[in-house]
Design a protein around this motif. Structure first.
Motif, short mmCIF file in Angstrom:
data_model
loop_
_atom_site.label_atom_id
_atom_site.label_comp_id
_atom_site.label_asym_id
_atom_site.label_seq_id
_atom_site.Cartn_x
_atom_site.Cartn_y
_atom_site.Cartn_z
N LEU A 10 0.88 -1.22 -0.06
CA LEU A 10 0.14 -0.11 -0.07
C LEU A 10 0.89 1.41 -0.03
O LEU A 10 1.91 1.06 0.55
CB LEU A 10 -0.88 0.25 1.11
N PRO A 11 0.30 2.26 -0.79
CA PRO A 11 1.08 3.59 -0.59
C PRO A 11 1.30 4.05 0.83
O PRO A 11 0.52 3.99 1.86
CB PRO A 11 0.28 4.52 -1.40
N GLU A 12 2.44 4.76 1.11
CA GLU A 12 2.44 5.39 2.36
C GLU A 12 1.48 6.33 2.79
O GLU A 12 0.83 7.25 2.30
CB GLU A 12 3.99 6.34 2.12
N GLY A 13 0.82 6.16 4.17
CA GLY A 13 -0.07 6.84 4.35
C GLY A 13 -1.60 6.33 4.25
O GLY A 13 -2.35 6.88 4.71
N SER A 14 -1.41 5.26 3.51
CA SER A 14 -2.73 4.59 3.46
C SER A 14 -3.68 4.27 4.46
O SER A 14 -3.18 3.78 5.62
CB SER A 14 -2.78 3.39 2.50
N GLU A 15 -4.83 4.30 4.57
CA GLU A 15 -5.67 3.90 5.58
C GLU A 15 -5.83 2.43 5.57
O GLU A 15 -6.23 1.67 4.47
CB GLU A 15 -7.20 4.69 5.61
N ILE A 16 -5.79 1.79 6.71
CA ILE A 16 -5.87 0.16 6.70
C ILE A 16 -7.12 0.07 7.90
O ILE A 16 -7.15 0.44 9.11
CB ILE A 16 -4.78 -0.37 7.23
N SER A 17 -8.20 -0.75 7.27
CA SER A 17 -9.18 -1.00 8.08
C SER A 17 -8.97 -2.56 8.55
O SER A 17 -8.57 -3.42 7.98
CB SER A 17 -10.44 -0.97 7.10
N ALA A 29 -11.01 -5.10 3.75
CA ALA A 29 -11.49 -3.77 3.14
C ALA A 29 -13.00 -3.75 3.32
O ALA A 29 -13.75 -2.78 3.49
CB ALA A 29 -11.00 -3.72 1.63
N ASN A 278 -7.96 9.60 -10.11
CA ASN A 278 -6.86 8.67 -10.59
C ASN A 278 -6.41 9.12 -12.05
O ASN A 278 -6.39 8.49 -12.82
CB ASN A 278 -7.49 7.36 -10.59
#
Length: 502
Positions: A10-17, A29, A278
């Protein structure tokens, strides 16, 4: 380890649920059900193997499929629907009817079309090509591969390379080629081979194109998603003032094809748009995208076509109308596509000379009339459960002599049928009549002609059809006239005798 791998990508700073139920927590997800209290009935259905992330270089995992409902009655109804779907599943029925097969040593997504399937595809191709010719199309025939240079100009190399079969290595080989995933850049060079004035447009190029796309192994299924396929492809080079009319005509051609095949009620229409969040996936400015999407939206509204809007489903060079249909299991596939392209003419330096002698950029419509032949074949197998309209049937008539004494007369009947272009055969086996009739039914032959002493004496045939059952004795000339008219008009007859369907 698999969850960790996904997170690390995942890109840096992505939210992980994550979701929790009881004392179990899943990094996912989602969404998950908040409670399983509503699940009163469930059933595990099947399992299959799949490579992690679709790559044969990774570990082999197991997929387990199941379904759940709020009541046992709903589950029972669903399972009954699934059983009916299995009977119509083209992957099963198409093999039973000897329409296609697959072989491991040839490769996944590379079906072998058998003689019965070839007959059907030839009928479809002749019909489509003749219809397009009537509507002003000219035909091209272009190479199955090209140098990477071509795809770099079009943008496919940057935006679609992972979906292509690349031949060679850019670091070590002087020239790198790729099998074509679409025909558009090739047909642009047909256009560019000579200069055109505004009077020459629109130019409508059509091609029955064999294409190659590197689909993931987990996505491929029967004839619906394959790595090599044939498509009724076309590109229209038009002046901007011609764009709306030509686009509507492409929709009309698609609707005509759906109507002839008897599937016009089974489709949904979608305006596939770009995703402004995007932008790296696309070429062109936001203003161009907004304008072209607005034009398509207005056209669909003017044509009174209900549609939904799908963000992120556009091609990288323009929005499109996707005409979708569901298979017997409810999975939706795109059958026909019509794309608005106001961008690629610039990249290929395509132009026409206007009435003032100035160079102008044309617009381009990318479209299919009937779509992919393989996918359409799968759709028709499931739609008709193999009982196709007579014009498409690999075998249209089976002549069944009552005994060996009438083989000669059966052969004369067969010869007359073939002289009139009817696909037929004679069942000369030493079997009981009931068995022969049942075999013809199982083969889904629309017409059986029974011949014996009375038929030979009067020069007639006894007709049995899947539509009306026993139609009685008829003059062979009358039967020929009727079936030829049915084939010519591509008539879709309703089955009125249920026992013929067993």
């Amino acid at each position: 380890p698999y969850k960790v791998e996904l997170i690390e990508d995942l890109p840096e700073g992505s939210e992980i649920s994550f979701y929790s139920q009881g004392d179990w927590t899943d990094l996912c997800a989602g969404p998950h059900l908040m409670s399983v209290k509503g699940v009163k009935a469930f059933k595990l259905l099947s399992s299959s193997s799949a490579y992690w992330r679709g790559s044969e270089k990774n570990a082999m995992l197991t997929r387990i499929y199941g379904t759940a409902y709020a009541s046992k009655d709903e589950l029972k109804e669903h399972l009954e629907q699934m059983e009916e779907a299995k009977k119509r599943d083209h992957n099963k029925l198409g093999r039973e009817m000897k329409i296609f097969t697959t072989v491991d040593v040839i490769g996944q997504g590379l079906p072998l079309i058998m003689p019965n399937g070839v007959i059907m595809m030839q009928e479809l191709q002749r019909w489509i090509e003749d219809e397009e010719t009537k509507r002003g199309y000219v035909r091209t025939k272009t190479p199955l591969m090209a140098k990477s240079d071509l795809y770099k100009i079009s943008g496919h190399w940057d935006h679609y390379k992972d979906g292509m079969f690349v031949l060679g290595d850019e670091e070590t080989d002087k020239e790198v080629f790729a099998l074509r995933p679409m025909t558009c850049p090739f047909q642009y060079y047909v256009y560019k081979a000579e200069q055109h004035s505004y009077r020459d447009l629109p130019l409508r190029y059509g091609e029955t194109s064999t294409l190659f796309r590197n689909e993931d192994s987990g996505e491929m299924h029967g004839l619906t998603r394959v790595r090599q396929f044939t498509i009724s492809e076309g590109h229209l080079i038009v002046r901007p003032d011609q764009m709306v009319k030509e686009f509507k005509d492409c929709i009309a051609l698609a609707q005509y094809c759906l109507q002839v095949l008897g599937v016009e009620e089974d489709v949904t229409y979608h305006l596939s748009k770009w995703d402004p969040n995007n932008k790296e996936k696309y070429i062109g400015d936001a203003e161009v995208w907004d304008q072209t999407e607005a034009h398509i939206r207005q056209m669909l509204e003017e044509l009174n076509i209900p549609f939904t809007e799908d963000v992120g489903e556009a091609a990288f060079y323009g929005p499109k109308v996707d005409i979708n249909a569901k298979n017997v299991y409810g999975k939706e596939d795109t059958m026909i596509t019509i794309q608005w392209d106001a961008l690629l003419a610039e990249q290929f330096d395509m132009y026409y000379i206007d009435e003032n002698g100035e160079k102008q950029r044309p617009y381009i419509i990318h479209r299919t009339s009937m779509g992919c032949y393989e996918r359409t074949l799968a759709w028709l197998i499931e739609k008709y459960a193999g009982m196709f309209p007579t014009w498409l049937c690999p075998e249209q008539v089976r002549v069944i002599p009552i005994s060996e004494k009438f083989h000669d007369y059966a052969a004369k009947v067969e010869a007359q049928l073939k002289e009139n272009g009817i696909r037929c055969s004679v069942d000369q086996r030493s079997e009981k009549m009931g068995y022969k009739i049942r075999e013809a039914r199982l083969a889904r032959v629309p017409y059986m002609l029974i011949v014996g002493a009375k038929e030979e004496e009067e020069g007639k045939v006894s007709v049995r059809s899947r539509y009306l059952g026993d139609e009685g004795m008829k003059d062979l000339g009358d039967f020929l006239a009727a079936i030829k008219e049915e084939i010519k008009n591509k008539t879709i007859r309703k089955i009125e005798v249920q026992e013929e369907n067993k």
